[in-house]
Design an enzyme around this catalytic site. Structure first.
Site, PDB file in Angstrom:
ATOM      1  N   ASP A  34      75.282  51.532  92.332  1.00 46.09           N
ATOM      2  CA  ASP A  34      75.077  50.679  91.148  1.00 46.09           C
ATOM      3  C   ASP A  34      74.110  49.523  91.413  1.00 46.09           C
ATOM      4  O   ASP A  34      73.907  48.671  90.551  1.00 46.09           O
ATOM      5  CB  ASP A  34      76.424  50.131  90.643  1.00 46.09           C
ATOM      6  CG  ASP A  34      77.138  49.294  91.693  1.00 46.09           C
ATOM      7  OD1 ASP A  34      76.571  49.081  92.792  1.00 46.09           O
ATOM      8  OD2 ASP A  34      78.261  48.835  91.415  1.00 46.09           O
ATOM      9  N   GLY A  35      73.535  49.474  92.617  1.00 47.86           N
ATOM     10  CA  GLY A  35      72.539  48.440  92.903  1.00 47.86           C
ATOM     11  C   GLY A  35      73.076  47.263  93.706  1.00 47.86           C
ATOM     12  O   GLY A  35      72.305  46.436  94.203  1.00 47.86           O
ATOM     13  N   GLU A  36      74.413  47.167  93.830  1.00 52.97           N
ATOM     14  CA  GLU A  36      74.959  46.062  94.631  1.00 52.97           C
ATOM     15  C   GLU A  36      74.523  46.211  96.085  1.00 52.97           C
ATOM     16  O   GLU A  36      74.332  47.328  96.583  1.00 52.97           O
ATOM     17  CB  GLU A  36      76.492  46.054  94.555  1.00 52.97           C
ATOM     18  CG  GLU A  36      77.005  45.562  93.215  1.00 52.97           C
ATOM     19  CD  GLU A  36      78.524  45.485  93.163  1.00 52.97           C
ATOM     20  OE1 GLU A  36      79.189  45.845  94.155  1.00 52.97           O
ATOM     21  OE2 GLU A  36      79.044  45.077  92.102  1.00 52.97           O
ATOM     22  N   ARG A  86      62.081  23.437  93.771  1.00 55.11           N
ATOM     23  CA  ARG A  86      61.184  22.673  92.892  1.00 55.11           C
ATOM     24  C   ARG A  86      61.872  22.239  91.594  1.00 55.11           C
ATOM     25  O   ARG A  86      61.425  21.309  90.952  1.00 55.11           O
ATOM     26  CB  ARG A  86      59.907  23.491  92.605  1.00 55.11           C
ATOM     27  CG  ARG A  86      58.965  23.499  93.812  1.00 55.11           C
ATOM     28  CD  ARG A  86      57.806  24.440  93.609  1.00 55.11           C
ATOM     29  NE  ARG A  86      58.245  25.830  93.681  1.00 55.11           N
ATOM     30  CZ  ARG A  86      57.443  26.878  93.503  1.00 55.11           C
ATOM     31  NH1 ARG A  86      56.170  26.692  93.232  1.00 55.11           N
ATOM     32  NH2 ARG A  86      57.911  28.100  93.600  1.00 55.11           N
ATOM     33  N   GLN A  87      62.966  22.919  91.226  1.00 55.20           N
ATOM     34  CA  GLN A  87      63.761  22.426  90.070  1.00 55.20           C
ATOM     35  C   GLN A  87      64.793  21.472  90.671  1.00 55.20           C
ATOM     36  O   GLN A  87      65.966  21.802  90.847  1.00 55.20           O
ATOM     37  CB  GLN A  87      64.425  23.610  89.357  1.00 55.20           C
ATOM     38  CG  GLN A  87      65.298  23.229  88.162  1.00 55.20           C
ATOM     39  CD  GLN A  87      64.523  22.917  86.885  1.00 55.20           C
ATOM     40  OE1 GLN A  87      63.416  23.384  86.708  1.00 55.20           O
ATOM     41  NE2 GLN A  87      65.113  22.127  86.010  1.00 55.20           N
ATOM     42  N   ASP A 158      47.066  17.249  95.909  1.00 51.31           N
ATOM     43  CA  ASP A 158      47.660  16.229  95.029  1.00 51.31           C
ATOM     44  C   ASP A 158      48.258  15.125  95.893  1.00 51.31           C
ATOM     45  O   ASP A 158      48.346  15.249  97.116  1.00 51.31           O
ATOM     46  CB  ASP A 158      48.718  16.842  94.092  1.00 51.31           C
ATOM     47  CG  ASP A 158      49.782  17.641  94.837  1.00 51.31           C
ATOM     48  OD1 ASP A 158      50.144  17.252  95.969  1.00 51.31           O
ATOM     49  OD2 ASP A 158      50.253  18.654  94.295  1.00 51.31           O
ATOM     50  N   LYS A 181      45.915  15.741  90.829  1.00 54.77           N
ATOM     51  CA  LYS A 181      46.217  16.977  90.090  1.00 54.77           C
ATOM     52  C   LYS A 181      47.138  16.690  88.909  1.00 54.77           C
ATOM     53  O   LYS A 181      48.083  15.924  89.036  1.00 54.77           O
ATOM     54  CB  LYS A 181      46.901  17.956  91.051  1.00 54.77           C
ATOM     55  CG  LYS A 181      47.454  19.214  90.413  1.00 54.77           C
ATOM     56  CD  LYS A 181      48.018  20.163  91.458  1.00 54.77           C
ATOM     57  CE  LYS A 181      49.527  20.128  91.521  1.00 54.77           C
ATOM     58  NZ  LYS A 181      50.094  21.093  92.465  1.00 54.77           N
ATOM     59  N   ARG A 183      49.485  18.992  86.307  1.00 58.35           N
ATOM     60  CA  ARG A 183      49.922  20.363  86.017  1.00 58.35           C
ATOM     61  C   ARG A 183      49.950  20.577  84.507  1.00 58.35           C
ATOM     62  O   ARG A 183      50.564  19.800  83.767  1.00 58.35           O
ATOM     63  CB  ARG A 183      51.300  20.627  86.653  1.00 58.35           C
ATOM     64  CG  ARG A 183      51.780  22.045  86.422  1.00 58.35           C
ATOM     65  CD  ARG A 183      52.854  22.493  87.389  1.00 58.35           C
ATOM     66  NE  ARG A 183      52.401  22.784  88.742  1.00 58.35           N
ATOM     67  CZ  ARG A 183      51.709  23.847  89.110  1.00 58.35           C
ATOM     68  NH1 ARG A 183      51.360  24.751  88.208  1.00 58.35           N
ATOM     69  NH2 ARG A 183      51.362  24.017  90.367  1.00 58.35           N
ATOM     70  N   ASP A 207      48.873  22.488 101.896  1.00 58.59           N
ATOM     71  CA  ASP A 207      49.933  22.237 100.913  1.00 58.59           C
ATOM     72  C   ASP A 207      51.233  22.835 101.455  1.00 58.59           C
ATOM     73  O   ASP A 207      51.212  23.668 102.368  1.00 58.59           O
ATOM     74  CB  ASP A 207      49.553  22.890  99.569  1.00 58.59           C
ATOM     75  CG  ASP A 207      50.192  22.167  98.379  1.00 58.59           C
ATOM     76  OD1 ASP A 207      51.047  21.284  98.596  1.00 58.59           O
ATOM     77  OD2 ASP A 207      49.823  22.494  97.233  1.00 58.59           O
TER      78      ASP A 207
HETATM   79  C1  R5P Z   1      53.633  21.406  93.994  1.00 54.94           C
HETATM   80  O1  R5P Z   1      53.856  20.211  93.937  1.00 54.94           O
HETATM   81  C2  R5P Z   1      53.521  22.128  95.297  1.00 54.94           C
HETATM   82  O2  R5P Z   1      53.331  21.245  96.363  1.00 54.94           O
HETATM   83  C3  R5P Z   1      52.396  23.133  95.260  1.00 54.94           C
HETATM   84  O3  R5P Z   1      51.181  22.431  95.062  1.00 54.94           O
HETATM   85  C4  R5P Z   1      52.605  24.108  94.136  1.00 54.94           C
HETATM   86  O4  R5P Z   1      53.874  24.688  94.207  1.00 54.94           O
HETATM   87  C5  R5P Z   1      51.548  25.183  94.202  1.00 54.94           C
HETATM   88  O5  R5P Z   1      51.762  26.058  93.143  1.00 54.94           O
HETATM   89  P1  R5P Z   1      50.632  27.038  92.634  1.00 54.94           P
HETATM   90  O6  R5P Z   1      50.129  27.817  93.818  1.00 54.94           O
HETATM   91  O7  R5P Z   1      51.342  27.898  91.639  1.00 54.94           O
HETATM   92  O8  R5P Z   1      49.564  26.209  92.008  1.00 54.94           O
END
Ligand code: R5P
Length: 281
Positions: A34-36, A86-87, A158, A181, A183, A207
């Site tokens: 079943d995918g588990e 990131r959230q 950024d 930067k 977004r 980054d």
């Molecule tokens: C954002 O603040 C992170 O440090 C990265 O800059 C970001 O996650 C990069 O995302 P993407 O490659 O989608 O632009």
């Protein structure tokens, strides 16, 4: 001590084991009809280092199952890439703090957590056991030194990445700077053209994460338009979602590199040494 790894962190786990002179606990992972997910580990010692990046829902389930399978030993949990970080706050009413949800779930049954270049340090406070992060800036600096570029400029895309870029630059005694930067959406960013300075040499954009590649590709196009000789990109966590790699190549990036916190063809330097040293401490 034994090292037990989830499916997507096997190469890094083996490198950590080699650094520590520890054995690998074989982990077999398969699926029920079943995918588990089904998982079974081989024999363990008193202490188990569980290594698994949180990359997807499946990798979260694998980690939870592996932690449970190792419950008879003391568990040190290494999450090289902590997805969902990131959230890290409720941006709109009704949203979860996903980073907190992941941290709480992964704290259960383990005595300590180590992660690598977490997106925001504050996320560590959501773990209910001692949690720390490692900074791979020295490893990134050493990797760049090995590229043989002459006096590269180390550039953060950024403000948030500026301290990381400064730490990378200090490793080689290079200059560093950062861009501004904004977004616009999950895939799109606006980057202000850089004013002043010498942009005609090699630039290495550094980054923590490359996800869609939108940030680095936008920065690279701007740098080429301003006369950069070569543009290179080095990150810690290379997610390379969707067509990120072709987007980066079409933006004229000469070299793309990431660590092995997320294993893939662009993994060109390792987090294993830093993780092994942290485990010994
Ligand atoms: C954002 O603040 C992170 O440090 C990265 O800059 C970001 O996650 C990069 O995302 P993407 O490659 O989608 O632009």
């Amino acid at each position: 001590m034994k090292i037990a790894c989830t499916g997507r962190s096997r190469a890094l786990g083996a490198r950590i084991a080699e650094h520590l002179g520890a054995g690998l606990a074989e982990t077999r992972i398969s699926r029920f009809p079943d995918g588990e997910i089904y998982l079974q580990t081989g024999p363990l010692d008193e202490t188990t280092v569980v290594v698994g990046s949180l990359l997807s829902s499946d990798s979260l389930v694998e980690l939870l199952l592996l932690i449970d399978a190792c419950h008879r030993s003391e568990i040190l949990l290494v999450v090289p890439y902590l997805g969902y970080a990131r959230q890290d706050r409720e941006f709109k009413p009704g949203e979860p703090v996903s980073a907190r949800a992941m941290a709480r779930a992964l704290s259960s049954g383990v005595s300590r957590v180590i992660t690598v270049n977490i997106h925001k340090e504050a996320v560590l406070s959501h773990f209910t056991v001692p949690a720390s992060q490692l900074n791979l800036a020295p490893e990134v600096g050493d990797f760049i030194a090995g590229l043989g570029l002459s006096s590269p400029l180390i550039l953060a895309p950024d403000r948030g990445a500026a301290p990381f870029a400064a730490a990378v630059a200090s490793r080689g005694g290079w200059e560093c700077d950062h861009l501004e930067k904004t977004r616009l959406s999950g895939e799109e960013v606006r980057i202000e053209p850089r004013k002043g300075g010498d942009w005609t040499g090699d630039v290495v954009i550094v980054d923590d994460i490359i996800s869609t590649g939108g940030t680095i590709a936008t920065a690279a196009r701007m740098l080429h338009a301003q006369g950069a000789k070569g543009v290179h990109a080095v990150c810690v966590h290379g997610l390379f979602a969707g067509n990120a790699l072709s987007l980066l190549r079409s933006a004229g990036i000469d070299q793309i590199a990431a660590s092995d916190t997320i294993e893939g063809p662009e993994s060109r330097y390792s987090a294993a040494g830093a993780i092994a040293r942290a485990l010994i401490r």
